[in-house]
Scaffold this motif. Sequence first.
Motif, mmCIF file in Angstrom:
data_model
loop_
_atom_site.group_PDB
_atom_site.id
_atom_site.type_symbol
_atom_site.label_atom_id
_atom_site.label_comp_id
_atom_site.label_asym_id
_atom_site.label_seq_id
_atom_site.Cartn_x
_atom_site.Cartn_y
_atom_site.Cartn_z
ATOM 1 N N THR A 163 44.843 37.406 50.008
ATOM 2 C CA THR A 163 44.733 38.397 48.933
ATOM 3 C C THR A 163 44.746 37.738 47.547
ATOM 4 O O THR A 163 45.102 38.365 46.558
ATOM 5 C CB THR A 163 45.847 39.456 49.017
ATOM 6 O OG1 THR A 163 47.117 38.832 48.826
ATOM 7 C CG2 THR A 163 45.800 40.195 50.341
ATOM 8 N N THR A 164 44.357 36.476 47.498
ATOM 9 C CA THR A 164 44.274 35.782 46.219
ATOM 10 C C THR A 164 43.181 36.420 45.363
ATOM 11 O O THR A 164 42.108 36.749 45.869
ATOM 12 C CB THR A 164 43.962 34.293 46.431
ATOM 13 O OG1 THR A 164 44.996 33.734 47.236
ATOM 14 C CG2 THR A 164 43.886 33.545 45.127
ATOM 15 N N MET A 165 43.467 36.591 44.098
ATOM 16 C CA MET A 165 42.509 37.224 43.190
ATOM 17 C C MET A 165 41.502 36.200 42.676
ATOM 18 O O MET A 165 41.834 35.026 42.501
ATOM 19 C CB MET A 165 43.245 37.880 42.029
ATOM 20 C CG MET A 165 44.137 39.014 42.513
ATOM 21 S SD MET A 165 45.079 39.803 41.218
ATOM 22 C CE MET A 165 43.789 40.495 40.234
ATOM 23 N N SER A 166 40.282 36.661 42.448
ATOM 24 C CA SER A 166 39.233 35.846 41.854
ATOM 25 C C SER A 166 39.223 36.082 40.347
ATOM 26 O O SER A 166 39.919 36.953 39.844
ATOM 27 C CB SER A 166 37.873 36.242 42.437
ATOM 28 O OG SER A 166 37.856 36.022 43.829
ATOM 29 N N TYR A 167 38.419 35.311 39.636
ATOM 30 C CA TYR A 167 38.303 35.522 38.198
ATOM 31 C C TYR A 167 36.915 35.112 37.733
ATOM 32 O O TYR A 167 36.214 34.343 38.383
ATOM 33 C CB TYR A 167 39.381 34.743 37.432
ATOM 34 C CG TYR A 167 39.319 33.251 37.623
ATOM 35 C CD1 TYR A 167 38.594 32.444 36.753
ATOM 36 C CD2 TYR A 167 39.979 32.640 38.680
ATOM 37 C CE1 TYR A 167 38.528 31.075 36.934
ATOM 38 C CE2 TYR A 167 39.916 31.286 38.875
ATOM 39 C CZ TYR A 167 39.195 30.499 37.993
ATOM 40 O OH TYR A 167 39.125 29.141 38.192
ATOM 41 N N ASP A 168 36.517 35.691 36.594
ATOM 42 C CA ASP A 168 35.264 35.328 35.947
ATOM 43 C C ASP A 168 35.543 35.183 34.455
ATOM 44 O O ASP A 168 36.695 35.089 34.040
ATOM 45 C CB ASP A 168 34.154 36.344 36.250
ATOM 46 C CG ASP A 168 34.475 37.743 35.792
ATOM 47 O OD1 ASP A 168 35.376 37.927 34.936
ATOM 48 O OD2 ASP A 168 33.839 38.688 36.281
ATOM 49 N N ASN A 169 34.496 35.191 33.633
ATOM 50 C CA ASN A 169 34.669 35.022 32.188
ATOM 51 C C ASN A 169 35.403 36.190 31.541
ATOM 52 O O ASN A 169 35.915 36.057 30.428
ATOM 53 C CB ASN A 169 33.314 34.851 31.508
ATOM 54 C CG ASN A 169 32.661 33.548 31.893
ATOM 55 O OD1 ASN A 169 33.335 32.605 32.255
ATOM 56 N ND2 ASN A 169 31.349 33.496 31.827
ATOM 57 N N THR A 170 35.459 37.328 32.208
ATOM 58 C CA THR A 170 36.032 38.531 31.619
ATOM 59 C C THR A 170 37.456 38.817 32.089
ATOM 60 O O THR A 170 38.321 39.163 31.290
ATOM 61 C CB THR A 170 35.148 39.754 31.948
ATOM 62 O OG1 THR A 170 33.811 39.464 31.568
ATOM 63 C CG2 THR A 170 35.619 40.980 31.219
ATOM 64 N N SER A 171 37.690 38.716 33.398
ATOM 65 C CA SER A 171 38.991 39.134 33.917
ATOM 66 C C SER A 171 39.207 38.659 35.347
ATOM 67 O O SER A 171 38.326 38.055 35.956
ATOM 68 C CB SER A 171 39.094 40.660 33.878
ATOM 69 O OG SER A 171 38.109 41.213 34.738
ATOM 70 N N ASN A 172 40.378 38.979 35.879
ATOM 71 C CA ASN A 172 40.673 38.764 37.297
ATOM 72 C C ASN A 172 40.213 39.991 38.069
ATOM 73 O O ASN A 172 40.190 41.094 37.536
ATOM 74 C CB ASN A 172 42.171 38.581 37.514
ATOM 75 C CG ASN A 172 42.688 37.328 36.880
ATOM 76 O OD1 ASN A 172 41.950 36.388 36.651
ATOM 77 N ND2 ASN A 172 43.964 37.305 36.581
#
Length: 72
Positions: free
Chosen positions: A22-31
């Motif tokens: 259940t690890t969260m991903s992220y991008d340039n905007t948010s998790n």
Amino acid sequence: SGSYSIKDLATGDTIIPFSSATTMSYDNTSNYFEQWMNTFEPNRAYKILIKIKYDDGQEVIHDNDFEFKVVS
């Protein structure tokens, strides 16, 4: 790093526990995270909890009242 857990509000049971899955991903905007909803009970309310692990080893679970309902 962060992970999420999902709790059934009617029963108080943890449906999806915190784990390496259940690890969260992220991008340039948010998790963010993606979760299949096909195993959730229709017309039930659920809550999302977020656990943050800090570089110093501290872990904090945030309950910001992120709730949702699955509708059929």
